[in-house]
Design an enzyme around this catalytic site. Structure first.
Site, PDB file in Angstrom:
ATOM      1  N   HIS A 112      45.146  39.368  36.618  1.00 50.88           N
ATOM      2  CA  HIS A 112      46.406  38.786  37.076  1.00 50.88           C
ATOM      3  C   HIS A 112      46.394  38.500  38.582  1.00 50.88           C
ATOM      4  CE1 HIS A 112      47.983  41.522  33.604  1.00 50.88           C
ATOM      5  NE2 HIS A 112      47.482  40.395  33.139  1.00 50.88           N
ATOM      6  N   PRO A 113      45.510  37.645  39.082  1.00 49.87           N
ATOM      7  CA  PRO A 113      45.540  37.315  40.513  1.00 49.87           C
ATOM      8  C   PRO A 113      46.799  36.525  40.867  1.00 49.87           C
ATOM      9  CG  PRO A 113      43.991  35.886  39.361  1.00 49.87           C
ATOM     10  CD  PRO A 113      44.444  36.907  38.366  1.00 49.87           C
TER      11      PRO A 113
END
Length: 618
Positions: free
Chosen positions: A554-555
């Site tokens: 989940h950047p």
């Protein structure tokens, strides 16, 4: 490299103890290695060469000429040199186990894909591969990226009468391909860099990023959490993010949930992995529940991460994108956007490159960048409109680690939903979200410790293993830059976030023991398995943070949106500062880690950006 790979494979999975023949290992590993980026292959070659040299220096013989126990000893000797050496051995081990496991379970994966018919057919899309597209295309708006954010913007703009083109670097995959393509080819084809993206740090973080029509929604777990109200208020109050008005955000989240058909995982398809997490939580008195997902018609084949072979997982390639196309949008696939075209501080479109290197221009006065948190900063910089000092910084990853537990009877974690149930007990207090999570069969073997006979023993006991993961709400300490034209991600986890991981690991251990595990696999050097909670606590107390095995999916936050011009490269409504007609609508505009799986947050904010574009142009 084949000879080196055969030697390492024989040390890792010795044929003498029931492992595959070296020639089989080479064939399986080569199938994956050929798809990896050049830099990754070079690193693999260097690592294998170092192991070979160590074998000669310490034994006077090559790995292939040693007995299985001596080969095992060489691997342990190298891994014991330092945390960095251990990480290098683990990285090579991961590649070999991924390739070998995918082949071992390929038959099961493909047969389970055909056991039930497709939940729904492929959606009708107006899509043209770049090789078949004209070299100059005109439109009112061009959307760069077809994932969670880009799809929602495209739908809104097309429905509002904009002539909209979506341009996507990846290709379209069909449900038939998902059901018939070898799992390692699906994995390599669906992820950027064949799934080998890593955020460099101590420890490094594995960072798989989807690349396909539909973006990461094609390969994510389908988990659909709304951002916590406290996070939304923080975005509004601390960052001045107008898009995060709680009332409007709630309306847009309602829209997103209807689009994705979100519902909790039914217990009858959850699988034992998830039920064990719920059982452990109940015995401990902790808050837990099935995970809400966008997977109507899911039968629990556990293949979300390599493309659902039944089209049950309802990614945007099956809803928002076809809805956009029905309203007149067009998609051009297999084209990497090189830069945003602009003149006199005003957007004029984008220039992309086809796989053969030829140029493709989409001319439009409105450009929406939705290339993802790792790619958007580089695209803006290449375009000469990314001078803001905070662009590419503030990267949050929502890092995760895993604990596994061995039970006396079978769990078969891959029989059921890949990510199925969650414990919320430590979410508000510590920023730790625990989820029951598995992988497609054979593709998560890197959780098992050791080499040689020890490793083969664990692989044999794989059906008895349950796996839980803990993600922590992290500070934005990472960055995205470019080196020789390639994206480089750096991330050194903050000390406070390491402490959160320790909370998560102990909590997962408590859950596993409460659910009946007879031993827990920690992944920690010096105490790879423990049989009691005090032993786990002792191992955690003695652990070196550099030895943790971390992954992230989940950047976010590399082009944070907000009112503060010094802090936020993107304005409070999604417009890029410093140039007219350029907007950003992907995970990069989230000001901080959303503290949950970000799919709904991205899509809701993208709807807000799209509404702003429509209002401004109107």
């Amino acid at each position: 490299m084949s000879r080196l790979a055969a030697s390492f494979g024989a040390a890792l999975l010795p044929e003498e103890y029931g492992g595959p023949a070296p020639a089989q290992i080479v064939e399986r590993v080569d199938r994956y290695l050929t798809r990896l980026p050049t830099t990754t292959r070079m690193a693999m070659r260097a690592g294998l060469g170092s192991l070979a040299a160590t074998s000669y220096l310490t034994t006077g013989r090559s790995l292939s000429r040693l007995g299985p126990d001596q080969r095992d000893l060489v691997l342990r000797r190298v891994a014991g040199l330092s945390p960095d050496a251990a990480a290098a051995v683990e990285a090579m081990k991961t590649i070999v186990l991924l390739a070998n496991g995918a082949e071992t379970y390929a038959g099961e994966l493909l047969s389970s894909a055909t056991r039930h018919g497709a939940a729904r057919p492929d959606a009708p899309l107006t899509i043209t591969p770049s090789s078949e597209s004209r070299s100059v295309v005109t439109a009112d708006a061009v959307v760069v990226g077809s994932g969670a954010g880009g799809a929602m913007v495209a739908r809104t703009l097309a429905r509002s009468g904009f002539d909209t083109v979506v341009i996507e670097e990846g290709r379209r995959w069909t449900v038939e391909e998902f059901g018939t393509t070898h799992p390692i080819d699906r994995y390599a084809g669906l992820y950027r860099g064949a799934g080998a993206t890593v955020a460099l740090g101590r420890p490094s973080v594995v960072l798989p990023i989807g690349r396909a029509v539909g973006g990461t929604t094609v390969v994510n777990s389908g988990t659909c959490y709304r951002p916590p109200p406290a996070v939304v208020r923080r975005w509004r109050d601390d960052f001045g993010l107008a898009l995060a008005d709680p009332d409007r955000m709630a309306e847009r989240l309602d829209d997103v949930e209807r689009t994705l058909r979100v519902a909790p995982v039914p217990l009858q398809i959850m699988g034992r992995n998830g039920r064990l997490l719920l059982d452990g939580a109940e015995r401990l008195g902790w808050r837990a529940a099935p995970i809400p997902r966008n997977a109507p018609g899911c039968e629990g084949c556990c293949q979300c991460a390599i493309g659902c072979p039944r089209n049950a997982k309802f990614g945007v390639h099956l809803n928002a994108l076809p809805q956009a196309c029905a309203a007149g949008a067009r998609i051009i696939s297999q084209a990497r956007v090189e830069r945003v075209l602009h003149r006199h501080d005003r957007a004029r479109g984008v220039r992309a490159r086809r796989p053969d290197g030829t140029a493709l221009d989409i001319l439009a006065d409105t450009v929406i960048v939705a290339a993802g948190a790792t790619e958007t900063p580089g695209l803006l910089r290449r375009s000469g409109i990314g001078a803001h000092p905070r662009l590419g910084r503030n990267l949050a990853l929502h890092p995760a680690t895993m604990l596994a537990g061995r039970f006396d009877d079978d769990v078969v974690a891959w029989h059921g939903v890949l990510q199925s149930a969650a414990v919320h007990e430590f979410h508000e207090s510590d920023g730790v979200l625990i989820e029951a999570t598995s992988t497609p069969p054979g593709m998560g073997s890197m959780v098992f410790p050791g080499y040689g006979a020890e490793l083969l023993g664990w692989l044999e006991r794989a059906p008895q293993i349950a796996t839980f993961g803990a993600m922590v709400a992290d500070r934005g300490v990472g960055s995205v830059s470019a080196v020789h034209g390639q994206t480089l991600v750096r991330y050194n986890i903050a000390r406070a976030d390491v402490a959160k991981l320790m909370v998560g690991m102990e909590a997962m251990g408590r859950l596993l023991f409460a659910a009946g595990a007879v031993e827990v696999l920690t992944g920690l050097p010096g105490a790879v398995t423990v049989t009691s909670l005090p032993a786990l606590r002792d191992a955690l107390r003695r652990s070196d943070p550099k030895s943790l095995h971390l992954a992230a999916f989940h950047p976010t936050a590399t082009a944070a949106a907000g009112a503060d011009e010094q802090l936020c490269p993107v304005g409070a409504t999604g417009r890029l500062r410093g140039v007219g007609g350029v907007w950003v609508a992907d995970a990069s505009i989230l000001p901080t880690c959303p503290e949950v799986n970000p799919q709904l947050s991205i899509m809701a904010l993208a709807l807000g950006v799209a509404d702003q574009i429509v209002d401004e142009v109107a």
